[in-house]
Design a protein around this motif. Structure first.
Motif, mmCIF file in Angstrom:
data_model
loop_
_atom_site.group_PDB
_atom_site.id
_atom_site.type_symbol
_atom_site.label_atom_id
_atom_site.label_comp_id
_atom_site.label_asym_id
_atom_site.label_seq_id
_atom_site.Cartn_x
_atom_site.Cartn_y
_atom_site.Cartn_z
ATOM 1 N N UNK A 139 16.357 41.965 24.377
ATOM 2 C CA UNK A 139 17.557 42.044 23.554
ATOM 3 C C UNK A 139 18.718 41.363 24.270
ATOM 4 N N UNK A 140 19.410 40.494 23.550
ATOM 5 C CA UNK A 140 20.587 39.792 24.056
ATOM 6 C C UNK A 140 21.207 39.068 22.861
ATOM 7 N N UNK A 141 22.466 38.633 22.963
ATOM 8 C CA UNK A 141 23.112 37.994 21.803
ATOM 9 C C UNK A 141 22.396 36.750 21.292
ATOM 10 N N UNK A 142 21.693 36.026 22.172
ATOM 11 C CA UNK A 142 20.942 34.856 21.713
ATOM 12 C C UNK A 142 19.818 35.231 20.771
ATOM 13 N N UNK A 143 19.315 36.463 20.869
ATOM 14 C CA UNK A 143 18.195 36.903 20.036
ATOM 15 C C UNK A 143 18.622 37.798 18.884
ATOM 16 N N UNK A 144 19.922 37.824 18.610
ATOM 17 C CA UNK A 144 20.444 38.511 17.429
ATOM 18 C C UNK A 144 21.029 37.437 16.521
ATOM 19 N N UNK A 173 10.395 40.910 32.537
ATOM 20 C CA UNK A 173 10.775 40.005 31.461
ATOM 21 C C UNK A 173 12.219 40.290 31.063
ATOM 22 N N UNK A 174 12.767 39.404 30.253
ATOM 23 C CA UNK A 174 14.135 39.572 29.807
ATOM 24 C C UNK A 174 15.070 38.577 30.476
ATOM 25 N N UNK A 175 16.361 38.763 30.235
ATOM 26 C CA UNK A 175 17.409 37.898 30.758
ATOM 27 C C UNK A 175 18.287 38.706 31.701
ATOM 28 N N UNK A 176 18.639 38.145 32.860
ATOM 29 C CA UNK A 176 19.188 38.928 33.954
ATOM 30 C C UNK A 176 20.354 39.832 33.553
ATOM 31 N N UNK A 177 21.342 39.323 32.840
ATOM 32 C CA UNK A 177 22.503 40.152 32.492
ATOM 33 C C UNK A 177 22.116 41.394 31.703
#
Length: 284
Positions: A139-144, A173-177
């Motif tokens: 989950x992150x803004x790029x995937x919304x 997995x995922x994005x660091x922030x």
């Protein structure tokens, strides 16, 4: 690398490419139009040779099958997929208002009513996944993605999704922030990683930046592991309570998602707070 058998509703010859929407490690996403109906779609094209090189066949299969199965108004819908010897083509809903990431980059921190709408749309989609014992894990803004004049938010990109019904997962997995402490510590994880990411998302919606973001990766990781964040802007007590209830080191102590969606901060905001998750299915 056959994924599944589905009935023949579309053929590739029906679609005309109108532009590139994005690219990733395994392929591209193109805007395309059904020449027979005029309907616009996003076509995700996955290169099989790149998937095989990274030994990601099972992950891609899981992504496609999960997105074929889920039907919820806050999840990007996969209408159909095609497959040939070299590529997989996923026919997805077209997000006419683009990524939440791009929207936030343009508009910055959101007023609380708008932040609540984005947050609750995202949380409602995640709640449906969790009901199926599936964790999104990225989950992150790029995937919304955003749709329509009302900017309805829908969760997309199921590339790291996984079932967590019987056992916890260990894959990093995922994005660091947006990565949770248990990921960084190499501990088994479950749907709690999505709760953490929702807390990060709400913080970013309200302040315009991620809570643990630092100039270097090590500094960011250290702050995540220590759950070290502060509010540089004034937000309401209810919003702060939600964020602090989600950004907890121990996954089991994070605020349950159904409690999140019915939190008092959501009162008065135009969002599906009074939901029973099963009521939000599309009809097949």
């Amino acid at each position: 690398m056959e994924v599944s058998k589905v009935r023949n509703e579309y053929s590739l010859s029906q679609f005309k490419v109108e532009g590139l929407l994005g690219s990733g490690a395994y392929g591209v996403v193109q805007k395309c139009v059904n020449t027979e109906t005029g309907q616009v779609f996003a076509m995700k094209i996955i290169e099989k040779n790149k998937v095989i090189e990274k030994s990601m066949e099972e992950q891609v299969k899981r992504e496609v099958l999960t997105q074929l199965k889920v039907k919820h108004r806050n999840l990007v819908r996969l209408h159909y997929y095609f497959e040939d010897s070299s590529q997989i083509y996923c026919l997805l809903e077209y997000a006419d208002r683009g990524q939440l990431f791009a929207y936030l980059k343009t508009t910055g921190a959101q007023p609380e009513p708008m932040a609540a709408r984005f947050f609750l749309d995202t949380g409602s989609g995640v709640a449906y996944l969790h009901q199926l014992r599936v964790a999104h894990r990225d989950l992150k803004p790029e995937n919304v993605l955003l749709f329509g004049e009302e900017l309805t938010a829908k969760v997309g990109d199921f590339g790291w999704c996984a079932e967590v019904a019987s056992e916890k997962r260990l894959t990093f997995c995922g994005t660091l922030d947006y990565v949770s402490p248990e990921m960084l510590f190499g501990e088994p994880h479950d749907q709690g990683v999505d709760l953490w990411a929702l807390g990060v998302l709400l913080f970013e919606l309200l302040t315009g930046k991620a809570p643990f973001s630092m100039p270097s990766k090590k500094e960011t990781m250290d702050k995540i592991c220590a759950v070290d964040f502060t509010f540089d802007v004034r937000i309401s007590p209810g919003a702060e309570e939600l964020i602090r209830g989600l950004l907890l080191r121990e996954s089991s102590r994070r605020m349950p998602l159904q409690q999140v969606l019915r939190h008092k901060w959501c009162d008065g905001f135009e969002a599906p707070v009074e939901l029973a998750v099963g009521d939000l299915f599309f009809e097949s």
